[in-house]
Design a protein around this motif. Structure first.
Motif, PDB file in Angstrom:
ATOM      1  N   ALA A 257       0.817  -1.208   0.000  1.00 42.75           N
ATOM      2  CA  ALA A 257       0.000   0.000   0.000  1.00 42.75           C
ATOM      3  C   ALA A 257       0.857   1.267   0.000  1.00 42.75           C
TER       4      ALA A 257
ATOM      5  N   TYR B 220      -7.135   5.621  11.790  1.00 44.45           N
ATOM      6  CA  TYR B 220      -6.565   5.752  10.440  1.00 44.45           C
ATOM      7  C   TYR B 220      -6.895   7.081   9.770  1.00 44.45           C
TER       8      TYR B 220
ATOM      9  N   ASP C 261     -11.797  10.492   6.550  1.00 45.63           N
ATOM     10  CA  ASP C 261     -10.738   9.508   6.290  1.00 45.63           C
ATOM     11  C   ASP C 261     -10.785   8.352   7.280  1.00 45.63           C
TER      12      ASP C 261
ATOM     13  N   GLY D  81      -9.626  -1.116   4.103  1.00 46.64           N
ATOM     14  CA  GLY D  81      -9.498  -0.089   3.078  1.00 46.64           C
ATOM     15  C   GLY D  81      -9.075   1.244   3.671  1.00 46.64           C
ATOM     16  N   LYS D  82      -9.673   1.623   4.811  1.00 44.97           N
ATOM     17  CA  LYS D  82      -9.280   2.855   5.496  1.00 44.97           C
ATOM     18  C   LYS D  82      -7.823   2.773   5.945  1.00 44.97           C
TER      19      LYS D  82
ATOM     20  N   ARG E 228      -5.391   0.899   4.569  1.00 45.95           N
ATOM     21  CA  ARG E 228      -4.530   1.004   3.387  1.00 45.95           C
ATOM     22  C   ARG E 228      -4.475   2.455   2.880  1.00 45.95           C
ATOM     23  N   ASP E 229      -5.579   3.154   2.943  1.00 46.42           N
ATOM     24  CA  ASP E 229      -5.573   4.553   2.536  1.00 46.42           C
ATOM     25  C   ASP E 229      -4.643   5.372   3.427  1.00 46.42           C
ATOM     26  N   SER E 230      -4.645   5.069   4.721  1.00 49.07           N
ATOM     27  CA  SER E 230      -3.766   5.797   5.640  1.00 49.07           C
ATOM     28  C   SER E 230      -2.301   5.498   5.352  1.00 49.07           C
TER      29      SER E 230
ATOM     30  N   ALA F 258      -1.141   4.792   2.381  1.00 51.95           N
ATOM     31  CA  ALA F 258      -0.833   5.526   1.144  1.00 51.95           C
ATOM     32  C   ALA F 258      -0.566   6.997   1.445  1.00 51.95           C
ATOM     33  N   ARG F 259      -1.335   7.588   2.364  1.00 54.06           N
ATOM     34  CA  ARG F 259      -1.087   8.991   2.723  1.00 54.06           C
ATOM     35  C   ARG F 259       0.261   9.149   3.421  1.00 54.06           C
TER      36      ARG F 259
END
Length: 368
Positions: free
Chosen positions: A19, A170, A175, A202-203, A205-207, A209-210
């Motif tokens: 991620a 996250y 977010d 998903g949350k 993985r988004d964190s 990525a950020r």
């Protein structure tokens, strides 16, 4: 001497590094945390000793102290109450900020409720980790301050920055995992639907990525081409072993919690298993500094790591994991004593920590 940037990110699992696209472009090694949650893990990283795991404090000499003695300007930024200077995290740094607002740390009622195991569910229902996450700066704000400090400082420079938004929930606002879903995952993980499980991961993985974007932004905007070291304090559970998140009170040492990514860019470290206790000796040696005899980790520029030990303390007991990467030995909920140079240290509670600081840690889920 070469500038050094040391980035730690909260709760990053080794097996979720896909991620983090930018950081995955580097060689990613497998590291074993010396503890299972933030404060003892980060304290042991900065002190390279199990004494820090048991006390939850950065013991001297510290990584920053050794680099300062070697001529480095040392800068530290970590928006987490577990890394407040109260616990020694500021020792050796020329500038240090944990971004805590003493006037916004909570009420006596919340401190009282958090003392009792039977009231934990009530506490989390009304005061989940979301409670103070929006009062802390976003990671990008911390990164921007780090860039400013770094570019103003005299070389050679050592920067440590801890990224916090990869910690449950996250992120902040939209977010983050919702309070309702967070509660369900914490207390009733067996009731989660497949779509809810996917939403939580998903949350997460988004964190990641950020955080990845923030590391790239940091490195692209400082006025240097530094050596980079990256790791996490611990991992995270997603029903791998029947629970969600890292829940330090469980004293777990499962791979999902203790196996984390490690990146050395600009340091000639051979690939192989390692302990996070090895980071301070390796970074210090690479900078030409003196590696203290009291540090227990290996200088990976010279020595391989054959086995690791992880201690998961929570108040007066701990779980201990020994492994040589072929075999594992686990002792659950043991009385642990660390002996060194004639002194004895056991798992201790934070009786002398200010109550308002304890409240900040409770807001993140670190309640007794």
């Amino acid at each position: 001497m070469e500038d050094i940037v040391f980035v730690t990110a909260d709760s990053v699992r080794y097996d979720y590094m896909d991620a983090m696209e930018y950081l995955s472009s580097f060689d990613v090694q497998e590291g074993m945390a010396a503890a299972h949650y933030t404060r003892p893990s980060l304290a042991s990283i900065h002190s390279s000793t199990f004494k820090s795991v048991l006390t939850g404090r950065v013991e001297n000499p510290t990584l920053a102290e050794q680099l300062s003695a070697a001529g480095y300007t040392c800068l530290g930024l970590s928006p987490n109450p577990n890394t407040d200077a109260t616990f020694g995290f500021g020792d050796g740094f020329d500038r240090y900020d944990s971004f805590l607002d003493p006037g916004n740390r909570g009420s006596g009622l919340r401190q009282y409720l958090a003392r009792f195991n039977t009231l934990r569910k009530i506490y989390y229902k009304f005061y989940p980790p979301h409670a103070k996450s929006e009062d802390r700066p976003r990671d990008r704000e911390v990164v921007e301050q780090a860039i400013e400090w770094f570019n103003e400082a005299e070389s050679p420079r050592f920067l440590w920055i801890h990224l916090m938004e990869t910690h449950r929930p996250y992120g902040a606002g939209d977010d983050a995992v919702s309070k309702e879903l967070d509660q369900k995952a914490f207390f009733k993980p067996n009731k989660l639907t497949d779509s809810e499980k996917d939403e939580i991961e998903g949350k997460y993985r988004d964190s990641l990525a950020r955080a990845d974007e923030n590391v790239q932004h940091l490195l692209e905007n400082i006025d240097s081409d530094p050596a980079l070291v990256f790791t996490a304090d611990h991992g995270e559970g997603f029903d791998d072993e029947g629970y969600y998140f890292h829940q330090p009170q469980l004293r777990r040492v499962d791979d999902c919690l203790v196996k984390v990514p490690v990146i050395f860019d600009g340091l000639p470290v051979d690939e192989g298993p390692l302990s996070l206790l090895d980071l301070a000796p390796t970074i210090t040696a690479s900078a030409g500094g003196e590696v203290p005899d009291s540090w227990l980790g290996n200088n990976l520029l010279e020595t391989d790591t054959d086995y690791t030990i992880t201690v998961a303390p929570w108040h007066d007991q701990a779980t201990v994991l020994w492994q040589d990467f072929e075999h594992r030995l686990v002792s659950h909920d043991a009385d642990v004593i660390f002996e060194s140079a004639g002194s004895r240290t056991d798992v201790s509670e934070d009786e002398d920590v200010p109550e308002d600081l304890k409240e900040q840690m409770r807001d993140l889920g670190y309640v007794k």
